[in-house]
Design a protein around this motif. Structure first.
Motif, PDB file in Angstrom:
ATOM      1  N   UNK A 183       0.841  -1.193   0.000  1.00  0.00           N
ATOM      2  CA  UNK A 183       0.000   0.000   0.000  1.00  0.00           C
ATOM      3  C   UNK A 183       0.871   1.234   0.000  1.00  0.00           C
ATOM      4  N   UNK A 184       0.462   2.212  -0.745  1.00  0.00           N
ATOM      5  CA  UNK A 184       1.188   3.464  -0.818  1.00  0.00           C
ATOM      6  C   UNK A 184       0.909   4.310   0.418  1.00  0.00           C
ATOM      7  N   UNK A 185       1.872   5.130   0.839  1.00  0.00           N
ATOM      8  CA  UNK A 185       1.645   5.990   2.004  1.00  0.00           C
ATOM      9  C   UNK A 185       0.406   6.868   1.860  1.00  0.00           C
ATOM     10  N   UNK A 186       0.127   7.350   0.653  1.00  0.00           N
ATOM     11  CA  UNK A 186      -1.059   8.195   0.478  1.00  0.00           C
ATOM     12  C   UNK A 186      -2.333   7.377   0.669  1.00  0.00           C
ATOM     13  N   UNK A 187      -2.303   6.078   0.298  1.00  0.00           N
ATOM     14  CA  UNK A 187      -3.460   5.215   0.542  1.00  0.00           C
ATOM     15  C   UNK A 187      -3.677   5.038   2.037  1.00  0.00           C
ATOM     16  N   UNK A 188      -2.593   4.863   2.765  1.00  0.00           N
ATOM     17  CA  UNK A 188      -2.691   4.722   4.213  1.00  0.00           C
ATOM     18  C   UNK A 188      -3.204   6.017   4.840  1.00  0.00           C
ATOM     19  N   UNK A 189      -2.742   7.154   4.345  1.00  0.00           N
ATOM     20  CA  UNK A 189      -3.196   8.449   4.848  1.00  0.00           C
ATOM     21  C   UNK A 189      -4.691   8.614   4.580  1.00  0.00           C
ATOM     22  N   UNK A 190      -5.138   8.207   3.402  1.00  0.00           N
ATOM     23  CA  UNK A 190      -6.566   8.278   3.086  1.00  0.00           C
ATOM     24  C   UNK A 190      -7.368   7.397   4.030  1.00  0.00           C
ATOM     25  N   UNK A 191      -6.884   6.196   4.319  1.00  0.00           N
ATOM     26  CA  UNK A 191      -7.575   5.292   5.238  1.00  0.00           C
ATOM     27  C   UNK A 191      -7.724   5.928   6.619  1.00  0.00           C
ATOM     28  N   UNK A 192      -6.676   6.573   7.093  1.00  0.00           N
ATOM     29  CA  UNK A 192      -6.721   7.235   8.404  1.00  0.00           C
ATOM     30  C   UNK A 192      -7.727   8.381   8.353  1.00  0.00           C
ATOM     31  N   UNK A 193      -7.659   9.188   7.312  1.00  0.00           N
ATOM     32  CA  UNK A 193      -8.581  10.315   7.162  1.00  0.00           C
ATOM     33  C   UNK A 193     -10.026   9.829   7.127  1.00  0.00           C
ATOM     34  N   UNK A 194     -10.287   8.783   6.371  1.00  0.00           N
ATOM     35  CA  UNK A 194     -11.638   8.254   6.254  1.00  0.00           C
ATOM     36  C   UNK A 194     -12.136   7.708   7.587  1.00  0.00           C
ATOM     37  N   UNK A 195     -11.302   6.950   8.261  1.00  0.00           N
ATOM     38  CA  UNK A 195     -11.678   6.379   9.547  1.00  0.00           C
ATOM     39  C   UNK A 195     -12.010   7.470  10.560  1.00  0.00           C
ATOM     40  N   UNK A 196     -11.178   8.494  10.630  1.00  0.00           N
ATOM     41  CA  UNK A 196     -11.433   9.604  11.556  1.00  0.00           C
ATOM     42  C   UNK A 196     -12.728  10.319  11.202  1.00  0.00           C
ATOM     43  N   UNK A 197     -12.940  10.552   9.915  1.00  0.00           N
ATOM     44  CA  UNK A 197     -14.161  11.241   9.479  1.00  0.00           C
ATOM     45  C   UNK A 197     -15.405  10.440   9.817  1.00  0.00           C
ATOM     46  N   UNK A 198     -15.352   9.141   9.585  1.00  0.00           N
ATOM     47  CA  UNK A 198     -16.506   8.299   9.900  1.00  0.00           C
ATOM     48  C   UNK A 198     -16.771   8.274  11.395  1.00  0.00           C
ATOM     49  N   UNK A 199     -15.710   8.228  12.187  1.00  0.00           N
ATOM     50  CA  UNK A 199     -15.891   8.275  13.645  1.00  0.00           C
ATOM     51  C   UNK A 199     -16.538   9.591  14.064  1.00  0.00           C
ATOM     52  N   UNK A 200     -16.093  10.697  13.496  1.00  0.00           N
ATOM     53  CA  UNK A 200     -16.670  11.991  13.844  1.00  0.00           C
ATOM     54  C   UNK A 200     -18.152  12.041  13.499  1.00  0.00           C
ATOM     55  N   UNK A 201     -18.520  11.448  12.388  1.00  0.00           N
ATOM     56  CA  UNK A 201     -19.913  11.490  11.948  1.00  0.00           C
ATOM     57  C   UNK A 201     -20.814  10.543  12.720  1.00  0.00           C
ATOM     58  N   UNK A 202     -20.316   9.352  13.057  1.00  0.00           N
ATOM     59  CA  UNK A 202     -21.216   8.302  13.516  1.00  0.00           C
ATOM     60  C   UNK A 202     -21.012   7.809  14.943  1.00  0.00           C
ATOM     61  N   UNK A 203     -19.977   8.246  15.640  1.00  0.00           N
ATOM     62  CA  UNK A 203     -19.764   7.767  17.009  1.00  0.00           C
ATOM     63  C   UNK A 203     -20.947   8.075  17.926  1.00  0.00           C
TER      64      UNK A 203
END
Length: 53
Positions: A10-30
């Motif tokens: 996996x490319x570092x930018x893919x990993x960064x996107x995964x982190x960004x997405x996970x954080x965003x989903x947590x902010x929206x749905x926690x």
């Protein structure tokens, strides 16, 4: 997924996107996930379980 090692290749930018997405989903749905389950829904689930036995 929490604490899982990154997938090989996996490319570092893919990993960064995964982190960004996970954080965003947590902010929206926690808040929603942490709400108690309504009693009526719990009752329906229990009734369905008793029918399957």
């Amino acid at each position: 997924m929490d604490g899982a090692p990154p997938r090989k290749g996996r490319q570092p930018r893919d990993q960064a996107f995964d982190v960004w997405l996970k954080r965003g989903l947590h902010q929206l749905f926690d808040d929603v996930v942490n709400e108690p389950v309504p009693e009526e829904l719990l009752k329906l689930i229990e009734e369905d379980r008793s029918r399957q036995d």
